[in-house]
Write an enzyme that holds these catalytic residues in place. Structure first.
Site, short mmCIF file in Angstrom:
data_model
loop_
_atom_site.label_atom_id
_atom_site.label_comp_id
_atom_site.label_asym_id
_atom_site.label_seq_id
_atom_site.Cartn_x
_atom_site.Cartn_y
_atom_site.Cartn_z
N GLU A 176 9.43 25.52 -11.12
CA GLU A 176 8.63 26.11 -12.07
C GLU A 176 8.88 24.93 -13.16
O GLU A 176 7.84 25.42 -13.78
CB GLU A 176 9.75 28.23 -12.76
CG GLU A 176 9.17 27.85 -10.74
CD GLU A 176 10.70 29.90 -12.22
OE1 GLU A 176 11.18 29.52 -13.55
OE2 GLU A 176 10.37 30.62 -11.33
N HIS A 212 5.55 35.68 -13.26
CA HIS A 212 6.57 36.90 -12.06
C HIS A 212 6.33 38.45 -12.06
O HIS A 212 7.43 39.07 -11.86
CB HIS A 212 8.26 36.73 -13.44
CG HIS A 212 8.12 35.40 -13.49
ND1 HIS A 212 8.03 34.37 -14.27
CD2 HIS A 212 9.64 35.22 -12.57
CE1 HIS A 212 8.65 32.76 -14.64
NE2 HIS A 212 9.67 33.67 -12.94
#
Length: 336
Positions: A176, A212
């Site tokens: 990430e 997300h």
């Protein structure tokens, strides 16, 4: 004279499209690379974890390989001297580690001072109950008791399911931060519209939040009510955006991807702050005889926890501009 890599400037629209494609690609790969039968398994299943790790590794490699093609203007002085060009790209992507790389970790530790003290006080209360009840404590000293709890936490986190630990503490933070910090922030810093670093710190986390949102789809498939999924998703997007803004700030200041990976891993390990002791309704509410001393301890622990939280938050805020944790001018800005 050596080979150099001048970062190519793009328009804000081009940077936005690029970042959106990276965010979507990050999610799509979880569905493209992971077999459908595996995706139906629980998230904690080892087979699911292994396939997802494989998926994000593919995404990271694609992001790193395409970045110099899109944003690097190569000027090679010595023919075939590719090594120096690669080193320049690595620096722009933040692949460096020095003492300043520890600044995000140290700064975040200040914010967790309150939760850490609250947890210690809760364990102190648990240990004191043995003494109040005239029971032999499990360990002769509170110090030994805390060490045993710490060993238990590490054992549960790292050894009961090492693949879960690898995902949460290594692969997810690394993937990430490489994709959403190292590959997305430099183009925005160098775009034609010359956005301020502060604005970039708030724009780029939005792509992190988008990545997300697929959890909402998974929750709906599991049968959770729409309202519950919406509230959970809203909280998650808010939390990831705030964290992403802070991680972006740290990346711009330190120009160190390992530094923000350490920060991300630490936050994943610590989890959300424990605020239960701050508002424990049991403290001071009992009128039964024989428990006054215990209630006094609970009230004292609650007040001390509140002070610790306040001290940690104030120290965290001051740390942005004082104590020399972060350089005054962003190190990333000097590389572009």
């Amino acid at each position: 004279m050596v080979a150099v890599c001048k970062h190519r400037s793009k328009t804000l629209l081009e940077c936005t499209v690029y970042a959106f494609i990276l965010a979507c690609g990050f999610i799509l790969n979880l569905y493209i690379c992971v077999p459908k039968t595996v995706r139906k398994l629980p998230r904690s299943d080892t087979r699911q974890i292994k396939w997802r790790i494989f998926s994000v590794i593919v995404t990271v490699l694609c992001s790193l390989l395409t970045y110099p093609l899109l944003f690097c203007e190569e000027t090679v002085v010595h023919s075939g001297n590719i090594k120096n060009v690669s080193e320049a790209v690595w620096k722009i992507l933040g692949f460096r580690f020095d003492i300043s790389s520890l600044a995000p970790l140290c700064h975040t530790a200040l914010l967790y001072f309150g939760p850490t003290m609250a947890t210690l006080l809760q364990h102190r209360q648990q240990y004191s109950r043995y003494l109040h009840d005239d029971r032999p404590p499990p360990f002769p000293t509170f110090y030994r008791y805390i060490l045993s709890r710490l060993e238990h936490m590490i054992k549960v986190t790292l050894y009961e399911n090492p693949w879960t630990a690898a995902r949460n503490l290594l692969i997810a933070p690394l993937a990430e931060e490489v994709v959403f910090r190292a590959c997305i922030i430099p183009p925005f810093l160098n775009c034609d519209e010359q956005l301020s670093p502060t604005l970039i710190c708030w724009i780029t986390p939005l792509f992190f939040g988008i990545a997300h949102l697929h959890h909402a789809f998974q929750k709906l498939q599991e049968g959770l009510p729409m309202k519950t999924v919406f509230l959970m998703s809203a909280f998650q997007v808010t939390y990831t955006t705030l964290f992403g803004a802070y991680a972006s700030y740290c990346f711009i200041k330190t120009a160190s991807t390992p530094g923000v990976v350490l920060l991300h891993s630490f936050c994943n390990f610590m989890g959300l702050p424990n605020v239960t002791l701050l508002f424990d309704p049991r403290a001071g509410n009992s009128t039964r005889s024989g428990v006054d001393g215990h209630n006094d301890e609970m009230k004292l622990a609650r007040n001390l926890s509140r002070v610790a939280y306040a001290v940690g938050i104030v120290a965290f805020v001051i740390g942005f501009s004082s104590w020399g944790l972060f350089p005054k001018n962003g190190a990333m800005l000097k590389l572009l």
